[in-house]
Design an enzyme around this catalytic site. Structure first.
Site, PDB file in Angstrom:
ATOM      1  N   ASP A   3      -4.077  19.931  39.930  1.00 42.17           N
ATOM      2  CA  ASP A   3      -5.233  20.458  39.195  1.00 42.17           C
ATOM      3  C   ASP A   3      -6.539  19.891  39.724  1.00 42.17           C
ATOM      4  OD1 ASP A   3      -6.481  21.690  36.632  1.00 42.17           O
ATOM      5  OD2 ASP A   3      -7.112  19.597  36.570  1.00 42.17           O
ATOM      6  N   GLU A  49       3.475  12.878  35.518  1.00 42.31           N
ATOM      7  CA  GLU A  49       2.483  13.904  35.826  1.00 42.31           C
ATOM      8  C   GLU A  49       2.029  13.882  37.285  1.00 42.31           C
ATOM      9  OE1 GLU A  49      -1.607  13.416  34.689  1.00 42.31           O
ATOM     10  OE2 GLU A  49      -1.970  15.562  34.644  1.00 42.31           O
ATOM     11  N   HIS A  77      -1.164  24.571  32.577  1.00 39.14           N
ATOM     12  CA  HIS A  77      -1.975  25.788  32.601  1.00 39.14           C
ATOM     13  C   HIS A  77      -2.025  26.222  34.050  1.00 39.14           C
ATOM     14  CE1 HIS A  77      -5.131  23.572  34.583  1.00 39.14           C
ATOM     15  NE2 HIS A  77      -4.931  22.603  33.706  1.00 39.14           N
ATOM     16  N   ASP A 124       0.024  19.289  36.752  1.00 37.55           N
ATOM     17  CA  ASP A 124      -1.205  19.790  36.136  1.00 37.55           C
ATOM     18  C   ASP A 124      -1.760  20.969  36.928  1.00 37.55           C
ATOM     19  OD1 ASP A 124      -3.847  19.971  34.920  1.00 37.55           O
ATOM     20  OD2 ASP A 124      -3.360  18.006  34.082  1.00 37.55           O
ATOM     21  N   ASP A 146      -6.431   9.902  31.016  1.00 40.32           N
ATOM     22  CA  ASP A 146      -6.739  11.313  31.244  1.00 40.32           C
ATOM     23  C   ASP A 146      -5.873  12.171  30.307  1.00 40.32           C
ATOM     24  OD1 ASP A 146      -8.174  13.302  32.503  1.00 40.32           O
ATOM     25  OD2 ASP A 146      -6.749  13.539  34.135  1.00 40.32           O
ATOM     26  N   SER A 156      -6.335  20.855  29.841  1.00 38.70           N
ATOM     27  CA  SER A 156      -5.157  19.998  29.971  1.00 38.70           C
ATOM     28  C   SER A 156      -4.903  19.150  28.734  1.00 38.70           C
ATOM     29  CB  SER A 156      -5.297  19.080  31.184  1.00 38.70           C
ATOM     30  OG  SER A 156      -5.283  19.854  32.350  1.00 38.70           O
TER      31      SER A 156
END
Lengths: 150, 580
Positions: free
Chosen positions: B383, B378, B426, B131, B239, B180
């Site tokens: 992030d 993940e 991103h 992330d 999430d 996200s």
């Protein structure tokens, strides 16, 4: 004009009524630290500490930070152990920590910078409760509370 | 010149009139053949049923979709009409021109319906998502973990040896900027969507759970194969990123509902944080507002529950085939806190497994299925630590993520029919610009920032060979800065007492520098360049780098939209071959 003065009168009347009542529990308030709230902390839930159970419905004083409030003037806010960047009520993504205490004040009050450490005194309420106005579910509350800079 | 401008203006005006009606899926949507999606047409105003026509390639919509869409004269909360058909599907690949008309209002979109090859290249797909993964994270992780001598890296990360790469565009349907939810949703459905949305196009009604749905990869795998599904994250399982594997909501904050969506799909392995949303509201620590006990529901559905490292190891040895691992009520702690500093919430949850252990446990379980699996892993806190500009934590997370990728590469060696994808969702506006050297003279920290030749090389050491610097607060460390920030105190140092919280909201709802860091020696106030409503540094619009290796990796090249990535995944697994 009339409305304002009436409101002021009501507020001062309420304050004078409440003051003597508050004075006693405030004096007898037991200090309660954030680290003393829970006995067992696990992934599958928390249990309240013996100290919290013993202080249920009694006057306590807690030190912490005011989380960003829903609106500038309200009669409730969230007390956190460390300063928080999230408003637990208004952020769509609120990931507030477990160790929070919801504070219901004796009357609506204007809020201060969330950066300052405060001491809150009020009656400790224990157990799950949903605020009918906000839908906010809390486990621990200080009711009839007042706060000052620590 | 003037006439050209006039002509351009006319075209633009024409387009905006036509845009008054919206068709979902949007123009240029790519749709897996046979995959269910909701068709919705939103008219700009109220129209009459008799005036409405929706055609697909010139035929009435029901002739192509097999079902007649419903006409809604007035949509809840609006004064306008709509046409809606839930769970439509188009079996035959091809180009489909959809035209919606109601009196003067008209709108045309074109969809590309595609089938997959009939032969699968990959039995298994492992999708590693870091992330917020930006180029600086990669460079920083390599410098910290491997070191550098005379300009050459002293070692390689696992992600340094992938065969295929692509630049990925991360923008959302409503902005160049992105979050996200919409990014991972594009990867996991093949459809781009709006910021905060998962598995849906975003319509105009208020209800967050009624938006036009598209199929998620977990649903496609369930519908079209006997493969297993796994979801692993260091964040809450609800999430945005892990949720995107299964969820349909316009609002990623619908976390209690998202747990229900996991329960609907029942991924065989689910490992991460976020137990608070699994507990009924009567249990202290719950974040639900109802009495549903999803811990019990998953147990009743045959899952082995694990709540710490030891229980995960025990669960990995069982033969139930299904593991629910919940290791934290919220997001799991970072590896810097878990393994080195013991800060954050590590004192309360001392036995959280790391991403490497979770990836191993998931692969071990999923590999038992002879039909293969889809696994999403993940690294969430790259992030979560880049937002507050806690660079050391973000870089340690990147190293951990790379080690989890290493587990995947080991698996590939013995299971060559596996596709491994490593990508970010991103970027962040993060850059490494040199070093910060405490031993430079004076107390002014700004003058200790070494740039160009003065940067030299950092003095991290990894004597125990675990891939992490033995000490994070070395005297000559990486100088990492964000291009964007709220007001905050720059301390020029790792945050040894717990994750950085740069700004807090004041009574005017503006974010101000967190006074907690004011007295750190050398700290200086940096006035933000973001709107005062921004609590932390924001996502960047920059492309991210996707890398792939293994079976079917050759599908990745050049520039691709996040939604294009889905097609390579389903192609590799040959989920939906064309039917004659």
């Amino acid at each position: 004009m009339e409305l304002i003065s009436r409101r002021r009168m009501l507020a001062s009347a309420a304050a004078s009524l409440l003051l003597p009542a508050l004075a006693r529990p405030a004096a007898a308030a037991t200090a309660l630290d954030f680290s003393e709230l829970y006995g067992k902390v696990s992934v599958l839930g928390l249990t309240f500490s013996d100290k919290v159970k013993a202080l249920k419905e009694k006057a306590v004083a807690m030190r912490g930070f005011m989380a960003p409030p829903l609106k500038a003037e309200a009669n409730f806010f969230v007390l956190t152990e460390i300063p928080m960047s999230l408003c637990p009520f208004c952020s769509s993504d609120a990931d507030w920590p477990d160790n929070i205490v919801v504070v219901y004040l004796d009357r609506a009050q204007t809020f201060e910078q969330a950066n300052a450490l405060i001491t809150v005194t009020g009656k400790l309420e224990v157990g799950s409760w949903t605020d009918p106005e906000t839908g906010f579910v809390s486990l621990l509350r200080l009711t009839g509370a007042s706060f000052r800079k620590a | 010149m003037r006439s050209l401008i006039a002509a351009l203006a006319l075209t633009t005006a024409f387009v905006s009139v036509a845009d008054a009606t919206t068709i979902y899926p949007l123009d240029r949507a790519t749709i897996l053949a046979g995959s269910p999606f909701d068709l919705k047409v939103e008219f700009d105003g109220q129209v009459k049923a008799g005036d409405v026509s929706v055609t697909i390639n010139g035929q009435p919509a029901e002739a192509v979709l097999g079902k007649k869409p419903d006409f809604i004269e007035t949509e809840a909360g609006t004064t306008a009409s709509a046409v809606l058909l839930r769970a439509a599907a188009i079996a035959k690949p091809g180009s489909y021109k959809v035209e919606a008309k109601a009196g003067a209002e008209t709108k045309t979109v074109t969809w590309d319906v595609y089938a997959t090859p009939s032969t699968a290249k990959a039995k298994n797909v492992i999708f590693f998502l870091a992330d917020g993964f930006s180029v600086a994270h990669r460079t920083g992780a390599r410098l910290m973990s491997k070191g550098m001598t005379e300009g050459k890296a002293n070692g390689r990360l696992n992600i340094d040896d992938f065969e295929r790469m692509a630049f990925i565009g991360t923008s959302s349907t409503n902005a160049i900027a992105t979050d996200s939810a919409n990014t991972m949703s594009a990867y996991m459905t093949g459809h781009k969507t709006a910021v905060n949305a998962l598995g849906v196009y975003v319509d105009r009604t208020k209800d967050t759970l009624d938006d036009p749905k598209v199929e998620t990869i977990a649903e496609a795998v369930r519908r079209l194969s006997k493969k297993s599904v796994g979801v692993v994250s260091t964040a809450e399982l609800e999430d945005a990123t892990p949720a995107a594997v299964v969820a349909h909501t316009r609002a990623r904050a619908d976390k209690a509902e998202i747990v229900g969506m996991f329960y609907d799909v029942k991924p065989d392995v689910m490992l991460g944080g976020g137990s608070a949303y699994f507990l009924p509201k009567t249990t202290p620590g719950s974040k639900r507002k109802d009495d549903k006990d999803y811990i019990q529901l998953f147990k009743d559905a045959g899952y082995t529950l694990a709540t710490d490292k030891a229980e995960l190891a025990a669960a990995a040895g069982t033969n139930t085939g299904k593991i629910l691992g919940l290791f934290h009520p919220a997001n799991m702690d970072t590896i810097l806190d878990r393994e080195f500093l013991k800060k954050g919430t590590v004192a309360k949850f001392p036995n959280q497994p790391g991403l490497v252990e979770m990836t191993k446990a998931a692969l071990n379980q999923l590999a038992k299925n002879p039909d293969g699996f889809f696994l999403m892993v993940e690294g969430a806190s790259i992030d979560k630590m880049s937002h507050p500009m806690d660079w050391e934590r973000a870089l340690f997370e990147t190293i951990e993520f790379d080690q989890a990728v290493g587990v995947g590469i080991e698996f590939l060696k013995t299971h060559p029919d596996t596709l491994i994808v490593v990508t970010g969702d991103h970027a962040h506006g993060v850059s490494i610009i040199g070093t910060i050297d405490d031993n430079k003279p004076g107390t002014d920290m700004r003058e200790k920032v070494g740039v160009y030749a003065d940067a030299g090389f950092p003095n991290y050491e990894d004597k125990n060979g675990d891939g992490f610097p033995d000490k994070v607060d070395v005297t000559r460390r990486l100088a990492v800065f964000s291009s964007n920030y709220p007001d905050y105190y720059e301390t020029w140092r790792p945050k040894m007492d717990g994750p950085f919280e740069p700004a807090v909201q004041n009574e005017k709802k503006q974010y101000k520098a967190n006074e907690q860091y004011k007295d750190v020696p050398g700290a200086v106030l940096r006035e933000g360049n973001l709107p005062r409503s921004a609590d932390t540094a924001v996502h960047a619009v920059d492309d991210v780098v996707l890398q792939a290796t293994g079976a079917g990796a050759e599908g990745f090249k050049g520039y691709m939209e996040e939604s294009d990535v889905y097609r390579v995944l389903v192609d590799a697994m040959a989920l939906a071959p064309a039917k004659d």
